[in-house]
Design a protein around this motif. Sequence first.
Motif, PDB file in Angstrom:
ATOM      1  N   ALA B  59       0.731  -1.121  -0.187  1.00 29.23           N
ATOM      2  CA  ALA B  59      -0.076  -0.049  -0.020  1.00 29.23           C
ATOM      3  C   ALA B  59       0.930   1.258  -0.084  1.00 29.23           C
ATOM      4  O   ALA B  59       0.534   2.282  -0.610  1.00 29.23           O
ATOM      5  N   ASN B  62       2.179   2.046  -3.340  1.00 32.58           N
ATOM      6  CA  ASN B  62       1.017   2.398  -4.539  1.00 32.58           C
ATOM      7  C   ASN B  62       0.700   3.890  -4.045  1.00 32.58           C
ATOM      8  O   ASN B  62       0.419   4.625  -4.949  1.00 32.58           O
ATOM      9  N   CYS B  63       0.608   4.037  -2.772  1.00 32.35           N
ATOM     10  CA  CYS B  63       0.311   5.515  -2.330  1.00 32.35           C
ATOM     11  C   CYS B  63       1.137   6.402  -2.854  1.00 32.35           C
ATOM     12  O   CYS B  63       0.663   7.648  -3.242  1.00 32.35           O
ATOM     13  N   ILE B  65       3.120   6.407  -5.539  1.00 35.22           N
ATOM     14  CA  ILE B  65       2.733   6.423  -6.882  1.00 35.22           C
ATOM     15  C   ILE B  65       1.593   7.297  -7.358  1.00 35.22           C
ATOM     16  O   ILE B  65       1.695   8.359  -7.916  1.00 35.22           O
ATOM     17  N   GLY B  66       0.511   7.225  -6.390  1.00 34.83           N
ATOM     18  CA  GLY B  66      -0.798   7.910  -6.941  1.00 34.83           C
ATOM     19  C   GLY B  66      -0.161   9.610  -6.336  1.00 34.83           C
ATOM     20  O   GLY B  66      -0.632  10.362  -7.031  1.00 34.83           O
ATOM     21  N   ALA B  67       0.211   9.657  -5.148  1.00 35.60           N
ATOM     22  CA  ALA B  67       0.687  11.158  -4.987  1.00 35.60           C
ATOM     23  C   ALA B  67       1.796  11.691  -5.927  1.00 35.60           C
ATOM     24  O   ALA B  67       1.406  12.890  -6.384  1.00 35.60           O
ATOM     25  N   LEU B  69       1.700  11.137  -9.270  1.00 34.48           N
ATOM     26  CA  LEU B  69       0.573  11.442 -10.010  1.00 34.48           C
ATOM     27  C   LEU B  69      -0.029  12.688  -9.826  1.00 34.48           C
ATOM     28  O   LEU B  69      -0.351  13.569 -11.019  1.00 34.48           O
ATOM     29  N   ALA B  70      -0.239  12.912  -8.740  1.00 36.66           N
ATOM     30  CA  ALA B  70      -0.907  14.272  -8.384  1.00 36.66           C
ATOM     31  C   ALA B  70       0.016  15.400  -8.493  1.00 36.66           C
ATOM     32  O   ALA B  70      -0.146  16.412  -8.379  1.00 36.66           O
ATOM     33  N   LEU B  72       3.149  15.669  -6.854  1.00 40.15           N
ATOM     34  CA  LEU B  72       4.217  15.933  -5.718  1.00 40.15           C
ATOM     35  C   LEU B  72       5.568  15.020  -5.831  1.00 40.15           C
ATOM     36  O   LEU B  72       5.563  13.994  -6.517  1.00 40.15           O
ATOM     37  N   SER B  89       4.987  -3.591  -7.199  1.00 40.72           N
ATOM     38  CA  SER B  89       4.714  -2.183  -7.645  1.00 40.72           C
ATOM     39  C   SER B  89       5.917  -1.420  -8.127  1.00 40.72           C
ATOM     40  O   SER B  89       5.682  -0.073  -8.868  1.00 40.72           O
ATOM     41  N   VAL B  92       5.497  -0.850 -11.724  1.00 43.55           N
ATOM     42  CA  VAL B  92       4.525   0.240 -12.022  1.00 43.55           C
ATOM     43  C   VAL B  92       4.985   1.312 -12.265  1.00 43.55           C
ATOM     44  O   VAL B  92       4.966   1.862 -13.291  1.00 43.55           O
ATOM     45  N   MET B  96       4.846   2.698 -15.903  1.00 41.46           N
ATOM     46  CA  MET B  96       4.011   4.020 -16.205  1.00 41.46           C
ATOM     47  C   MET B  96       4.588   5.144 -16.190  1.00 41.46           C
ATOM     48  O   MET B  96       4.164   6.188 -16.261  1.00 41.46           O
TER      49      MET B  96
END
Lengths: 284, 372
Positions: B59, B62-63, B65-67, B69-70, B72, B89, B92, B96
């Motif tokens: 987690a 992946n977290c 990775i999400g941040a 993409l936003a 940061l 991950s 990814v 990506m």
Amino acid sequence: MAKVAIKKTSEIRAEYYRPNSFPTIWCPGCGIGNVVASMVRAIDTVGLKHDDTVVVTGIGCSGIIYNYLNFDAYHGIHGRAIPVAVGLKLANPRLNVIVPMGDGDSSAIGGNHLIHAARRNIDITAIVVNNSTYGNTGGQFSPLTPTGSITTTSPFGNIENSFDLCELAKGAGATYVARGATYYSRQMIDLIANGIRHKGFSLIEVISQCPVQYGRRNKLPTAVDLLKWQKENTVSVTRAKTMSPEELKGKFIIGELVNIEAPDQEYTARYERLIEKARSGGKS
Amino acid sequence: MGKVTVISGNEACVEGALAAGVRFFAGYPITPSTPIAEGMSRRLPPIGGKFIQMEDEIASMNCIIGASLAGLKVLGATSGPGFSLKEESFGVAMLMEVPCTVIDVMRVGPSTGMATMPAQGDIMAARWGTHGDHPVIALAPSSVRECFELTVKAVNLAERFRTLVFVLTDAILASLLERVEIPDSVETVNRPRPTVPPAQYKPYQITPDGVPPMADFGAGYHWYASSNMHDERGFLATDQHAVAWTLAQRLRDKILKHKDEVTFYSTEWMDDAEVVVYAFGSTARSARAAVKMARAKGIKAGFVKTQTIWPFPEELVSKIAEKARTIVVPEMNMGQMVEKVREVVCGRAKVVSVARVDGILIPPAEILEAIK
């Protein structure tokens, strides 16, 4: 229930769907397309700002949902859509983060993330398309497959109990929990719309049909059979209150199951307060 | 003039990340990397950054990775078992092309191994841990100061190349206290962002540089970040062989064509060196002492410390092999780096491995024996 404004399908398509992305990959009779249609109607109803809306998916038939829509979208690995969504939301709380997942993606490999996102009460909208099977890999049983089902990995009948995912999310702390079914598509729009509007973690489970990988092995070979099955095996929240536990056995309660309004208890709201506290030297 | 302070390697990683502009950290407690998470939880909120302790290592990866993409700059930190858990991950972030920096504080493995003891056993895991072919940048500091400097570099390289960068430290550096000067500011790099209107934007565009511009999610570009093989627009290309091959080659080449930007090393006593010690990380400290001892005995020993583990500095090692009679490779594993050295040297010099996996930093005397 809130009134749904009816826009023409052509308008909806032009606004939210990626051009030339049809036909979809889904099998004839699949319910996922119905869920996407309701999800998009819900987004439109709520009036989310297009640029601020992000779709995050994992693996499985439902993982492809993003592929037909024109939002910023993340299509990643199996089971990890929720932690990615948590990262996006925490990094930029302005984003509306919508996470469509299948039953396997959300309740098996990603089950831990689901309950912890619910516990944190972070404002993301999880939509679980529950078609009782791992359709993408050819029809194995998932944690939401009814006991006794014949699947490619339970050829003698599934001996495992299934989760009640809504109860699980409720127990974990989700502040909006609802269950719908593709048979009741109008209601599904309302449930998803309310989930999106809700400030906090929302889970909307949608019972969907997979005639090809699930139904045909379980004496429900067509979409119509499965939709009839939905009609016969679902009861509304209101009706459920008048029924005994024996009568409710094996039935799925549909409607809003949890709706706790406490926007200041949402995770990113709490985080903003944490930052203020940290900035003032740890004093609140 | 910066601030002079005495801090640990873990703390230096925190300072380096913050100086480089990291504003998001997601992690899970694991020895000996936990103080990095603790440091981030203390330091990020006062500057408006975000720290989150996730439910597990997967987690956490992946977290971030999400941040990222936003928009940061993000950091993760872990140790052996957590590194293994994150590996799917990692792929990814690489495929990506999401900039992420991950610090691996190496401890003795496999499995739980020796949680508080140093090792350098994740060299090959960093290279090949996630399945499939992929580019890798991995840096290894050998002092607290280098923990700071290489964390800054790692964050910059992640942004520069839109990729995942590893910093491989170890259980010694984690808690080693040294005097460091933290500069007031450092050179920072921001990921390339699109300058074209959204309708023309291709998130995986083939550019001469090999690094496509990246739009933040929420910036109006409406793009797909996909962990499947994808075309320039990010659309599924899972049945398009030519598109997949083009993508795989671009990912490889965007790093390899810029090897000079990612290769960091230093040399000492090399002019007349007949025996060269090629070392990295904490082991480089012992190795340098051993070379000094050898020189005191009149042995023509030289010292090369590489900070870049991956991509492997082939030209550097090849150059050493042309002049040196023997190359000694000390490492706290059963001989991972030495395999790569042997491959590049290809019989041109004798390659001697000094390897052990018992949680003990290889003493200089042991390396000196190999030099002799």
